[in-house]
Scaffold this motif. Structure first.
Motif, PDB file in Angstrom:
ATOM      1  N   VAL B   9       0.840  -1.207   0.000  1.00  8.79           N
ATOM      2  CA  VAL B   9       0.000   0.000   0.000  1.00  8.79           C
ATOM      3  C   VAL B   9       0.872   1.253   0.000  1.00  8.79           C
ATOM      4  O   VAL B   9       0.649   2.213  -0.734  1.00  8.79           O
ATOM      5  CB  VAL B   9      -0.931  -0.015   1.236  1.00  8.79           C
ATOM      6  CG1 VAL B   9      -1.644   1.306   1.383  1.00  8.79           C
ATOM      7  CG2 VAL B   9      -1.923  -1.165   1.110  1.00  8.79           C
ATOM      8  N   TRP B  10       1.878   1.232   0.856  1.00  2.19           N
ATOM      9  CA  TRP B  10       2.799   2.382   0.982  1.00  2.19           C
ATOM     10  C   TRP B  10       3.438   2.696  -0.359  1.00  2.19           C
ATOM     11  O   TRP B  10       3.451   3.847  -0.802  1.00  2.19           O
ATOM     12  CB  TRP B  10       3.872   2.008   2.016  1.00  2.19           C
ATOM     13  CG  TRP B  10       4.837   3.098   2.362  1.00  2.19           C
ATOM     14  CD1 TRP B  10       5.807   3.630   1.576  1.00  2.19           C
ATOM     15  CD2 TRP B  10       4.939   3.765   3.604  1.00  2.19           C
ATOM     16  NE1 TRP B  10       6.511   4.584   2.237  1.00  2.19           N
ATOM     17  CE2 TRP B  10       6.007   4.685   3.498  1.00  2.19           C
ATOM     18  CE3 TRP B  10       4.232   3.673   4.820  1.00  2.19           C
ATOM     19  CZ2 TRP B  10       6.386   5.511   4.566  1.00  2.19           C
ATOM     20  CZ3 TRP B  10       4.627   4.497   5.863  1.00  2.19           C
ATOM     21  CH2 TRP B  10       5.691   5.419   5.717  1.00  2.19           C
ATOM     22  N   MET B  11       3.959   1.676  -0.997  1.00  4.34           N
ATOM     23  CA  MET B  11       4.641   1.870  -2.277  1.00  4.34           C
ATOM     24  C   MET B  11       3.682   2.430  -3.318  1.00  4.34           C
ATOM     25  O   MET B  11       4.027   3.329  -4.082  1.00  4.34           O
ATOM     26  CB  MET B  11       5.229   0.524  -2.743  1.00  4.34           C
ATOM     27  CG  MET B  11       6.095   0.622  -3.972  1.00  4.34           C
ATOM     28  SD  MET B  11       7.527   1.682  -3.757  1.00  4.34           S
ATOM     29  CE  MET B  11       8.827   0.607  -4.301  1.00  4.34           C
ATOM     30  N   THR B  12       2.480   1.887  -3.344  1.00  4.13           N
ATOM     31  CA  THR B  12       1.486   2.376  -4.295  1.00  4.13           C
ATOM     32  C   THR B  12       1.205   3.851  -4.055  1.00  4.13           C
ATOM     33  O   THR B  12       1.167   4.657  -4.995  1.00  4.13           O
ATOM     34  CB  THR B  12       0.166   1.587  -4.158  1.00  4.13           C
ATOM     35  OG1 THR B  12       0.462   0.201  -4.072  1.00  4.13           O
ATOM     36  CG2 THR B  12      -0.742   1.852  -5.347  1.00  4.13           C
ATOM     37  N   ALA B  13       1.042   4.188  -2.794  1.00  5.08           N
ATOM     38  CA  ALA B  13       0.775   5.594  -2.456  1.00  5.08           C
ATOM     39  C   ALA B  13       1.899   6.490  -2.927  1.00  5.08           C
ATOM     40  O   ALA B  13       1.689   7.561  -3.508  1.00  5.08           O
ATOM     41  CB  ALA B  13       0.582   5.728  -0.940  1.00  5.08           C
ATOM     42  N   VAL B  14       3.105   6.041  -2.685  1.00  5.00           N
ATOM     43  CA  VAL B  14       4.283   6.820  -3.091  1.00  5.00           C
ATOM     44  C   VAL B  14       4.277   7.054  -4.600  1.00  5.00           C
ATOM     45  O   VAL B  14       4.475   8.171  -5.083  1.00  5.00           O
ATOM     46  CB  VAL B  14       5.585   6.095  -2.676  1.00  5.00           C
ATOM     47  CG1 VAL B  14       6.787   6.684  -3.387  1.00  5.00           C
ATOM     48  CG2 VAL B  14       5.773   6.182  -1.176  1.00  5.00           C
ATOM     49  N   ILE B  15       4.056   5.975  -5.343  1.00  8.77           N
ATOM     50  CA  ILE B  15       4.086   6.098  -6.804  1.00  8.77           C
ATOM     51  C   ILE B  15       2.995   7.051  -7.283  1.00  8.77           C
ATOM     52  O   ILE B  15       3.238   7.936  -8.114  1.00  8.77           O
ATOM     53  CB  ILE B  15       3.932   4.709  -7.468  1.00  8.77           C
ATOM     54  CG1 ILE B  15       5.138   3.843  -7.113  1.00  8.77           C
ATOM     55  CG2 ILE B  15       3.812   4.856  -8.973  1.00  8.77           C
ATOM     56  CD1 ILE B  15       5.036   2.429  -7.613  1.00  8.77           C
ATOM     57  N   VAL B  46      13.287  12.242  -9.368  1.00  6.60           N
ATOM     58  CA  VAL B  46      14.098  12.184  -8.158  1.00  6.60           C
ATOM     59  C   VAL B  46      13.504  11.205  -7.146  1.00  6.60           C
ATOM     60  O   VAL B  46      14.217  10.614  -6.350  1.00  6.60           O
ATOM     61  CB  VAL B  46      14.249  13.600  -7.535  1.00  6.60           C
ATOM     62  CG1 VAL B  46      12.976  14.003  -6.787  1.00  6.60           C
ATOM     63  CG2 VAL B  46      15.418  13.636  -6.582  1.00  6.60           C
ATOM     64  N   PHE B  47      12.191  11.000  -7.212  1.00  3.66           N
ATOM     65  CA  PHE B  47      11.571  10.061  -6.280  1.00  3.66           C
ATOM     66  C   PHE B  47      11.982   8.620  -6.565  1.00  3.66           C
ATOM     67  O   PHE B  47      11.853   7.758  -5.710  1.00  3.66           O
ATOM     68  CB  PHE B  47      10.050  10.146  -6.357  1.00  3.66           C
ATOM     69  CG  PHE B  47       9.514  11.491  -5.953  1.00  3.66           C
ATOM     70  CD1 PHE B  47       8.682  12.206  -6.811  1.00  3.66           C
ATOM     71  CD2 PHE B  47       9.843  12.049  -4.726  1.00  3.66           C
ATOM     72  CE1 PHE B  47       8.181  13.440  -6.447  1.00  3.66           C
ATOM     73  CE2 PHE B  47       9.356  13.282  -4.360  1.00  3.66           C
ATOM     74  CZ  PHE B  47       8.519  13.984  -5.216  1.00  3.66           C
ATOM     75  N   ALA B 202       9.459   9.042   1.868  1.00  3.37           N
ATOM     76  CA  ALA B 202       8.545   7.901   1.845  1.00  3.37           C
ATOM     77  C   ALA B 202       8.975   6.916   0.771  1.00  3.37           C
ATOM     78  O   ALA B 202       8.925   5.699   0.955  1.00  3.37           O
ATOM     79  CB  ALA B 202       7.118   8.393   1.591  1.00  3.37           C
ATOM     80  N   SER B 203       9.402   7.464  -0.357  1.00  2.45           N
ATOM     81  CA  SER B 203       9.857   6.596  -1.438  1.00  2.45           C
ATOM     82  C   SER B 203      11.090   5.820  -1.012  1.00  2.45           C
ATOM     83  O   SER B 203      11.227   4.624  -1.278  1.00  2.45           O
ATOM     84  CB  SER B 203      10.178   7.446  -2.678  1.00  2.45           C
ATOM     85  OG  SER B 203      10.695   6.631  -3.693  1.00  2.45           O
ATOM     86  N   LEU B 204      11.990   6.527  -0.337  1.00  6.18           N
ATOM     87  CA  LEU B 204      13.210   5.868   0.134  1.00  6.18           C
ATOM     88  C   LEU B 204      12.865   4.700   1.053  1.00  6.18           C
ATOM     89  O   LEU B 204      13.411   3.598   0.938  1.00  6.18           O
ATOM     90  CB  LEU B 204      14.057   6.902   0.875  1.00  6.18           C
ATOM     91  CG  LEU B 204      15.547   6.605   1.034  1.00  6.18           C
ATOM     92  CD1 LEU B 204      16.173   6.328  -0.316  1.00  6.18           C
ATOM     93  CD2 LEU B 204      16.226   7.786   1.687  1.00  6.18           C
ATOM     94  N   ILE B 205      11.918   4.967   1.969  1.00  9.79           N
ATOM     95  CA  ILE B 205      11.520   3.905   2.899  1.00  9.79           C
ATOM     96  C   ILE B 205      10.880   2.747   2.145  1.00  9.79           C
ATOM     97  O   ILE B 205      11.143   1.577   2.426  1.00  9.79           O
ATOM     98  CB  ILE B 205      10.549   4.464   3.958  1.00  9.79           C
ATOM     99  CG1 ILE B 205      11.291   5.471   4.845  1.00  9.79           C
ATOM    100  CG2 ILE B 205       9.968   3.343   4.802  1.00  9.79           C
ATOM    101  CD1 ILE B 205      10.384   6.219   5.797  1.00  9.79           C
TER     102      ILE B 205
END
Lengths: 240, 230, 177
Positions: B9-15, B46-47, B202-205
């Motif tokens: 979910v986190w990754m999707t949100a980031v993207i 950059v993200f 957030a992307s890094l995480i």
């Protein structure tokens, strides 16, 4: 049994002298004597250098090239010549089965420094030869600040020898055929290569000696770092 | 199990956020991202590019750390961890190189210009490649582990010369190098506003979580495979 | 003091010999060498003489040069004068300065003995001591073994226990499953 003044004693007799330089030098002399007798590495290197410089000459033709390009090509020639000759000191021991002999009679550090010394002498002879041929036959390559050039070539040679030796030890113990040598050596030597190419370029542009101090600092640090790492890691490479 | 769902979910949100948040010259609303001079809309990269580059370097450090552990304790499990980390590092390195080249194309016109940072990531790629070439050439497990650990240490010793010293001395186009007067290192300078920073970290995480997940999976599969062989 | 390592071919005698000599690191366990309570591990290369089918001489060098090299590495240049008598004792007279590459297998074996005895080692390890030797050579080796037993430690690894005239301890690798 005990040690005194570097000597190992047993029943009052001196059995061995633990002075490192003595053993290293003996190994260096052995390698050198063997090389003079068989002339494998030297003849290969000479032919390699002559071929490489001929190719560069032919491709330059009548047009010539920029000083930066010429500086780069000099070190390309040196790099590949080094790759064809500097692994021999370790690979030959493996091929002839004498690695175990060395493991038996010498400490790993003595082996490392002895072979490092051998490669150092070899690479200095090689570089002098390449530089002479290069300067003689490629007329556009003119050095304006000799002091920079000499220090660059000297430090570059030492750096080459240190990195090439430890990588040679790795591929020899890996029992790979020589093809892996340039693959492993190139990333490790790249910082060195870029720095010496830069230094050579400065020398051809007639820069002041002080302008190249950054390069020299880098080279010295590189040498110190690689020798230290080699000293610590060689034991793991050498012992089975 | 649960944490993988969270990660997904986190990754999707980031993207989604990275690609959709609007960019304007003077960010007024909280969800707007600032325009970074010279980067503009392509700044979104950059993200993605920076995390993959950081991870490819971090993976190398992790790989080397377990390599050193192996040299001291001779526990083959440490070698499995080391090699798995390196494998992922290689993958992220390829991604970083490719995303970097794409960015370079849009920004400076060509995919490759031998700018120091671009060359650095390429050198890291070479070291990874050499590492695996060495591994594939040795059949004896312990020797393979020992020699590849040693090589990665030597690589780590020479890398700093490249990554930190040379870009400062030589001129380059990459944001953050000596010649770039427009923007300093993008992350630490005032180039990013709060929102952007949030999305970036957030992307890094997210990418780190992804790395850890894949690494763990790879270690466990390799363990099972090597048990089957023995 | 004599240690006999016995066992059929392939039982691991050579591997054990290599571990004792410090050439091979054991995957489990360790090799400890002590003298009067002091750790002699780092000095193994100096106190051991090894004869083994796995140990190669430098074939492009002569017998003399091989021995000189071993002495130089150990810093024992004073013993160079002992090289000629030792090689002659091992019936290599006249061939001392020829490259080892030109030697027969029996002669190579004798060079290995000279190489091992050169520095008068406290510990002499023989792996397949009689390999490639004719009856003269065998006599020589038996003589060497007798001398070493009194002068220091003798370790013999062989699949033919008649090689040794008596021993103090024995490790039999043949009994392992």
């Amino acid at each position: 049994m005990g040690t005194t003044n570097g000597w190992i004693l047993a029943r009052g007799r001196k059995i061995a002298d633990e002075r490192l330089w003595q053993a290293s030098f003996a190994i260096f002399r052995k390698d050198w004597k063997s090389e003079l007798r068989t002339r494998y590495a030297i003849s290969a290197l000479v032919m390699f250098v002559i071929s490489t410089i001929s190719i560069i000459l032919f491709s330059l033709g009548s047009e010539g090239a920029s000083l930066s390009a010429l500086s780069g090509m000099l070190w390309v020639a040196i790099f590949f010549a080094a790759m064809s000759g500097l692994s021999r000191t370790f690979v030959a021991e493996e091929e002839r089965g004498t690695s175990m002999t060395l493991q038996l009679i010498a400490t790993p550090t003595a082996v490392l420094f002895g072979k490092l010394l051998f490669n150092l002498v070899l690479v200095i002879c090689l570089n002098v030869f390449v530089v002479l041929l290069y300067s003689a036959f490629i007329s556009e390559f003119v050095v304006k600040t000799y002091s920079i050039f000499i220090v660059t070539v000297a430090l570059g040679s030492i750096g080459f020898a240190t990195a090439a030796t430890i990588i040679a030890a790795i591929i020899a113990r890996a029992n790979t055929k020589g093809t892996l040598y340039p693959v492993l050596a190139f990333p490790i030597l790249l910082p060195l290569l870029l720095t010496v190419i830069n230094g050579t370029r400065l020398a051809t542009e007639g820069a002041f000696f002080e302008e190249a101090l950054g390069e020299f600092n880098l080279l010295v640090s590189y040498i110190v770092a690689v020798v230290t790492a080699s000293y610590i890691l060689f034991d793991y490479i050498w012992r089975d | 199990m649960g944490w993988k769902v969270v990660l997904g979910v986190w990754m999707t949100a980031v993207i989604v956020l990275a690609l959709s948040l609007p960019i304007s010259a003077n960010p007024q609303r909280w969800y707007e991202l600032p325009k970074i001079p010279a980067l503009e809309d392509k700044g979104r990269i950059v993200f993605f590019h920076v995390p993959t580059a950081w991870l490819s370097a971090a993976a190398f450090v992790i790989s080397m750390g377990y390599g050193i552990r192996f040299l001291r304790k001779k526990n083959i499990d440490d070698d499995i961890k080391s090699a798995s980390a390196a494998g992922l590092g290689l993958m992220f390195c390829v991604l970083a190189t490719v995303t970097g080249a794409i960015w370079a194309k849009f920004n400076w016109g060509t995919y490759w210009n031998w700018d120091p940072r671009q060359t650095s990531i390429f050198v890291l790629l070479l070291i990874y490649g050499a590492y695996f070439a060495l591994r594939s050439a040795i059949e004896v497990e312990e020797k393979r582990a020992t020699l590849s650990a040693v090589y990665s240490i030597i690589g780590a010793v020479t890398m700093p010369f490249f990554m930190f010293i040379i870009p400062r001395i030589m001129s380059g186009l990459h944001p953050g190098s000596a010649d770039d007067v427009n923007s300093g290192p993008v992350v630490s300078s005032g180039g990013m506003n709060f929102t952007m920073r949030v999305v970036f970290y957030a992307s890094l995480i997210a990418f780190s979580g992804l790395f850890y997940w894949m690494w763990d999976l790879h270690i466990r599969t390799t363990r099972i495979e090597s048990k089957q062989i023995h | 003091m004599t240690l006999l390592i016995s066992g059929p071919n392939g039982s691991g005698k050579s591997t054990l010999v290599k571990m004792i000599s410090g050439v091979l690191t054991p995957t489990e366990g360790e090799v400890k060498a002590t003298s009067d309570g002091n750790d002699a591990g780092p000095m193994l290369h100096a106190i051991i003489g090894l004869v083994s089918p796995h140990l190669q001489m430098y074939e492009e060098f002569s017998a003399r040069e091989n021995l000189q090299f071993a002495l130089s590495v150990r810093g024992l240049n004073a013993l160079h004068s002992g090289i000629q008598p030792l090689l002659e004792e091992l019936q290599l007279k006249g061939r001392i300065d020829d490259p080892v590459r030109t030697f027969s297998s029996g002669m190579k074996q004798r060079v290995k003995y000279a190489f091992a005895l050169n520095h008068q080692p406290p510990i002499l390890i023989l792996d397949e001591p009689m390999a490639n030797l004719d009856s003269n050579g065998i006599e020589l080796v038996k003589h060497i073994m007798v001398e070493q037993r009194t002068a220091g430690i003798l370790i013999v690894a062989t699949n033919d226990i008649t090689d040794v005239d008596g021993y103090d301890q024995r490790v039999d690798l043949g009994k392992r499953p």
